[in-house]
Design an enzyme around this catalytic site. Sequence first.
Site, mmCIF file in Angstrom:
data_model
loop_
_atom_site.group_PDB
_atom_site.id
_atom_site.type_symbol
_atom_site.label_atom_id
_atom_site.label_comp_id
_atom_site.label_asym_id
_atom_site.label_seq_id
_atom_site.Cartn_x
_atom_site.Cartn_y
_atom_site.Cartn_z
ATOM 1 N N SER A 1 11.161 5.626 8.218
ATOM 2 C CA SER A 1 9.956 6.386 8.550
ATOM 3 C C SER A 1 8.802 5.452 8.871
ATOM 4 C CB SER A 1 9.572 7.292 7.381
ATOM 5 O OG SER A 1 8.327 7.904 7.633
ATOM 6 N N HIS B 1 12.091 7.595 12.443
ATOM 7 C CA HIS B 1 11.527 8.870 12.005
ATOM 8 C C HIS B 1 10.007 8.809 12.140
ATOM 9 C CE1 HIS B 1 11.497 12.725 9.964
ATOM 10 N NE2 HIS B 1 10.475 12.288 9.255
ATOM 11 N N ASP C 1 6.547 10.982 11.544
ATOM 12 C CA ASP C 1 5.878 12.131 10.925
ATOM 13 C C ASP C 1 4.546 12.392 11.627
ATOM 14 O OD1 ASP C 1 7.634 12.790 8.671
ATOM 15 O OD2 ASP C 1 7.117 10.789 7.938
ATOM 16 N N MET D 1 1.258 14.564 11.609
ATOM 17 C CA MET D 1 0.469 15.405 10.697
ATOM 18 C C MET D 1 -0.880 15.743 11.325
ATOM 19 S SD MET D 1 1.105 13.262 7.197
ATOM 20 C CE MET D 1 2.706 12.586 6.789
ATOM 21 N N HIS E 1 9.137 14.637 13.468
ATOM 22 C CA HIS E 1 8.961 15.677 12.447
ATOM 23 C C HIS E 1 7.530 16.205 12.547
ATOM 24 C CE1 HIS E 1 8.602 16.390 7.777
ATOM 25 N NE2 HIS E 1 8.426 17.497 8.472
ATOM 26 N N MET F 1 4.667 18.118 11.269
ATOM 27 C CA MET F 1 4.015 18.757 10.122
ATOM 28 C C MET F 1 2.681 19.312 10.612
ATOM 29 S SD MET F 1 4.598 16.073 7.021
ATOM 30 C CE MET F 1 5.953 14.928 7.015
ATOM 31 N N MET G 1 12.644 18.608 2.557
ATOM 32 C CA MET G 1 11.623 17.727 1.983
ATOM 33 C C MET G 1 11.933 17.538 0.493
ATOM 34 S SD MET G 1 9.645 16.812 4.421
ATOM 35 C CE MET G 1 8.513 15.901 3.349
ATOM 36 N N GLY H 1 5.475 7.578 -0.274
ATOM 37 C CA GLY H 1 5.479 6.930 -1.571
ATOM 38 C C GLY H 1 5.504 7.853 -2.778
ATOM 39 N N ASP I 1 14.056 13.869 3.429
ATOM 40 C CA ASP I 1 12.831 13.084 3.620
ATOM 41 C C ASP I 1 12.022 13.047 2.327
ATOM 42 O OD1 ASP I 1 10.585 11.808 4.516
ATOM 43 O OD2 ASP I 1 10.047 13.296 6.033
ATOM 44 N N GLY I 2 11.878 11.832 1.765
ATOM 45 C CA GLY I 2 11.013 11.650 0.606
ATOM 46 C C GLY I 2 11.711 11.038 -0.594
ATOM 47 N N GLY I 3 11.227 9.875 -1.039
ATOM 48 C CA GLY I 3 11.750 9.263 -2.253
ATOM 49 C C GLY I 3 13.164 8.740 -2.150
ATOM 50 N N SER J 1 8.718 3.884 2.395
ATOM 51 C CA SER J 1 8.240 2.752 1.618
ATOM 52 C C SER J 1 9.368 1.901 1.055
ATOM 53 C CB SER J 1 7.327 3.223 0.477
ATOM 54 O OG SER J 1 7.444 4.569 0.220
#
Length: 218
Positions: free
Chosen positions: A9, A34, A36, A38, A67, A69, A138, A146, A176-178, A199
């Site tokens: 990302s 990826h 994002d 926003m 993506h 958002m 998500m 992060g 997506d995420g963590g 991250s």
Amino acid sequence: MNNILIAPSLLAADFANLQRDIEMVNASDADWFHIDVMDGHFVPNISFGMPVIEAINRHAKKPLDVHLMIEKPERYLAEFKKLGATNITVHYEACTHLHRTLQQIKDLGCLAGVVLNPATPVSVLEEILPDCEMVLLMSVNPGYGGQKFIESTYDKVRKLRSMIQEKGLNTLIEIDGGVNQETGQKLVDAGADILIAGSYVFGAKDPIETIANLKKIK
């Protein structure tokens, strides 16, 4: 899917050295970029504008996984295609006419996907799943990188994989995420096909090795 796809990302990249980080991903085992997008309305943050995505596309040698958002994403689909998007995912929560929006994405020649926020159950996809080439779950609340991984995501992936199999579909599951080596393995075990890592990749001492290790997940 035998080979797990890895999509670093760019939200976690160093924006002052974006070309350097793009070239790192180009040289790695990663499959997609990826991106994002926003708008400060649908999520409480503002990220990439269109000129930045156009610049990314000039240097990227791998597909752009965009993506959105944003509110009313249907207004900008054709523009993102022109900017280089290969895949476009839109939020279930942001689309009043989701079926029409997915058809618009497909008509543009892009892979069409739906995104679900952590609080949105996969059951809302019952009618629309046959029209989804990809579903992005998500595993953090959208808007910032992060964040801590939401553990209930594993069960959500299993439920979605079961729905896909019951309907005899080839829909891909993206997360997506963590995502890191540990959560990534558990997600793949639960049925995920595509791992987005921000991250964890760009904050690593050796991002290329980190991507290579994620790619080894079976």
